[in-house]
Structure formats: structure tokens, C-alpha cells
Write an enzyme that holds these catalytic residues in place. Sequence first.
Site, short mmCIF file in Angstrom:
data_model
loop_
_atom_site.label_atom_id
_atom_site.label_comp_id
_atom_site.label_asym_id
_atom_site.label_seq_id
_atom_site.Cartn_x
_atom_site.Cartn_y
_atom_site.Cartn_z
N ASP A 221 9.11 -8.34 1.94
CA ASP A 221 9.26 -8.07 3.37
C ASP A 221 10.75 -7.87 3.61
O ASP A 221 11.57 -8.61 3.05
CB ASP A 221 8.71 -9.23 4.21
CG ASP A 221 8.37 -8.76 5.62
OD1 ASP A 221 7.91 -7.61 5.78
OD2 ASP A 221 8.58 -9.52 6.57
N GLU B 117 -2.58 -8.74 8.09
CA GLU B 117 -1.67 -8.52 9.20
C GLU B 117 -0.42 -9.37 9.01
O GLU B 117 -0.52 -10.53 8.57
CB GLU B 117 -2.37 -8.94 10.50
CG GLU B 117 -2.44 -7.81 11.49
CD GLU B 117 -2.85 -8.32 12.85
OE1 GLU B 117 -1.98 -8.35 13.73
OE2 GLU B 117 -4.02 -8.71 12.99
N ARG C 215 17.46 -5.45 -1.68
CA ARG C 215 16.35 -5.47 -2.64
C ARG C 215 16.85 -5.71 -4.06
O ARG C 215 16.25 -6.45 -4.82
CB ARG C 215 15.57 -4.14 -2.60
CG ARG C 215 14.34 -4.19 -1.71
CD ARG C 215 13.62 -2.84 -1.72
NE ARG C 215 14.48 -1.79 -1.22
CZ ARG C 215 14.73 -1.61 0.09
NH1 ARG C 215 14.14 -2.36 0.98
NH2 ARG C 215 15.55 -0.65 0.48
N HIS D 51 0.84 -1.20 0.00
CA HIS D 51 0.00 0.00 0.00
C HIS D 51 0.87 1.25 0.00
O HIS D 51 0.41 2.34 0.29
CB HIS D 51 -0.98 -0.05 1.17
CG HIS D 51 -2.11 -0.99 0.91
ND1 HIS D 51 -3.42 -0.62 0.91
CD2 HIS D 51 -2.10 -2.30 0.58
CE1 HIS D 51 -4.18 -1.66 0.62
NE2 HIS D 51 -3.40 -2.70 0.43
N ASN D 52 2.16 1.05 -0.32
CA ASN D 52 3.11 2.17 -0.40
C ASN D 52 3.27 2.55 -1.88
O ASN D 52 3.88 1.81 -2.65
CB ASN D 52 4.44 1.70 0.21
CG ASN D 52 5.53 2.72 0.08
OD1 ASN D 52 5.45 3.65 -0.72
ND2 ASN D 52 6.58 2.54 0.88
N GLY E 141 5.08 4.63 -3.44
CA GLY E 141 6.48 4.76 -3.89
C GLY E 141 7.05 3.41 -4.27
O GLY E 141 7.73 3.26 -5.29
N LYS F 185 23.44 3.36 -3.84
CA LYS F 185 22.88 2.46 -2.82
C LYS F 185 21.95 1.44 -3.49
O LYS F 185 22.06 0.24 -3.25
CB LYS F 185 22.11 3.25 -1.75
CG LYS F 185 21.51 2.35 -0.69
CD LYS F 185 20.36 2.93 0.11
CE LYS F 185 19.57 1.81 0.78
NZ LYS F 185 18.32 2.23 1.39
N TYR G 297 17.12 2.66 8.70
CA TYR G 297 18.36 2.49 9.44
C TYR G 297 19.62 2.85 8.61
O TYR G 297 20.73 2.54 9.03
CB TYR G 297 18.47 1.04 9.92
CG TYR G 297 17.36 0.64 10.87
CD1 TYR G 297 17.50 0.79 12.25
CD2 TYR G 297 16.16 0.11 10.39
CE1 TYR G 297 16.49 0.44 13.12
CE2 TYR G 297 15.13 -0.26 11.26
CZ TYR G 297 15.30 -0.10 12.62
OH TYR G 297 14.29 -0.45 13.48
#
Length: 199
Positions: A76, A47, A186, A16-17, A19, A180, A159
Site C-alpha cells: 500500500d 476493500e 518502494r 490485481h495490477n 504491471g 527513479k 504525483y
Amino acid sequence: MATRRFSEKQLVIASHNPGKVREIGDLLAPFGAEVVAAAHLGLAEPEETGSTFVANAKLKALAAARGSGRVALADDSGLCVNGLNGDPGLYSARWAGPSKDFAIAMAKVLRRLAPVDDKSAYFISVLALAWPDGHMETFEGRVTGTIVDPGRGTNGFGYDPIFVPDGHARTFGEFDPADKNAITHRAVAFERLVKACFR
Ligand code: IMP
């Protein structure tokens, strides 16, 4: 079992992001995959009740595939610090609290790690590609490095300021974003996904 290839036209992104959906769309466009966001189809976000990154990526992808009747991709990710028994790990986002304040999350990592000798850590990303019949392919990427105190740099997110990837002197927070993105957890997971299912 042989790897199943993606041969459909549309792929549902179980995030739901906006970007993230856009970024994945750009990555997969050269392979003829047109992406549609789960939110756009009115699908609810399940969830994250899994006890591993793989379990969470799978449950998100499967819920979107079953809910839409189309192939769906979920991811994830998180930071695992070896000297903290893998924390914050699955709880990487939650350590920042409801205000999503990563200064708080990073301070917690540094405080707990201060008396520990082993400063090694890794970022992990798991991608799950699910078909409506329940078939699933998963891909993992990792980037190993060291936690530094104090953090440095204002680029990136999460982070990034306290993580120096192996073979480099700068933190991810000091990296140029394109540099990066080329070496992240990813990037590795996507390379594996594309090679196995999209080429
Ligand atoms: P999610 O997979 O979108 O739930 O993200 C999990 C959390 O892991 C994020 O909120 C970040 O805190 C952390 N994380 C994942 N990837 C990165 C990264 O590349 N840099 C910094 N933090 C990251």
C-alpha cells in the site's frame, strides 16, 4: 519474535495490477520465489478499509494468504503532504477520481498547499508478507522531498511531476525511470523485505 523467513517456492501477489505483479516477480526471481497473481487464483480484492497504510497492506496480504493457503505479499502506498496534515495519504488514488485523472489530484494538492509555507512531503510504501496461519511481517520505505508548483516532467505516474526528492533538483516526473526506481519508497521497502525474509 524472530523474523519469519520465506522458504516456500510460490508467493501470491495480492494485487490485481498485472504491471505490479510482473515487477515484483522480476525483483524476487533471484531469490527463487515464483510469483502468482491473486487474480489468477480467482481471489477477490478486499476493500481497503484500514485507517493506516500498514493496516491496508496487512488486510490485503492476509485475505490473499487465507484465501489461497499460501504466503502472500501486498503493498500500500501514497503521497503524504505535511502542510496538508498528511493528505492525500491513504486517499492518494481516490483523489484522482473514478477516471484516475492525476492532473485533477495534483491540482487539488497545489490549490490547497498554495497558502501554506511548509511544502515538505513524502512518498510511503508499506509491504506486508502474510502466512496462512496469520503470521505477518511488514516493511516500510519512505522518500522525503518537496512539492513544486507548477509540476514538471512527463515520466512516471501519479504525483511524480509535483515531487522533488531531497538532494535532487528534478521532479520524479523528470527522472529517468531506472534512476527513479532505484531511490523510491518502494525500493527502500523491498530492500528491507528481501534482507529480512529472502536472503
Ligand atoms: P496503491 O498503493 O497502488 O493503491 O497506490 C496509491 C497511490 O499513491 C497511487 O495511485 C499514486 O497516486 C500514489 N503513488 C504511489 N507511489 C507513487 C509514486 O512512486 N509516484 C507517484 N505517485 C505514487
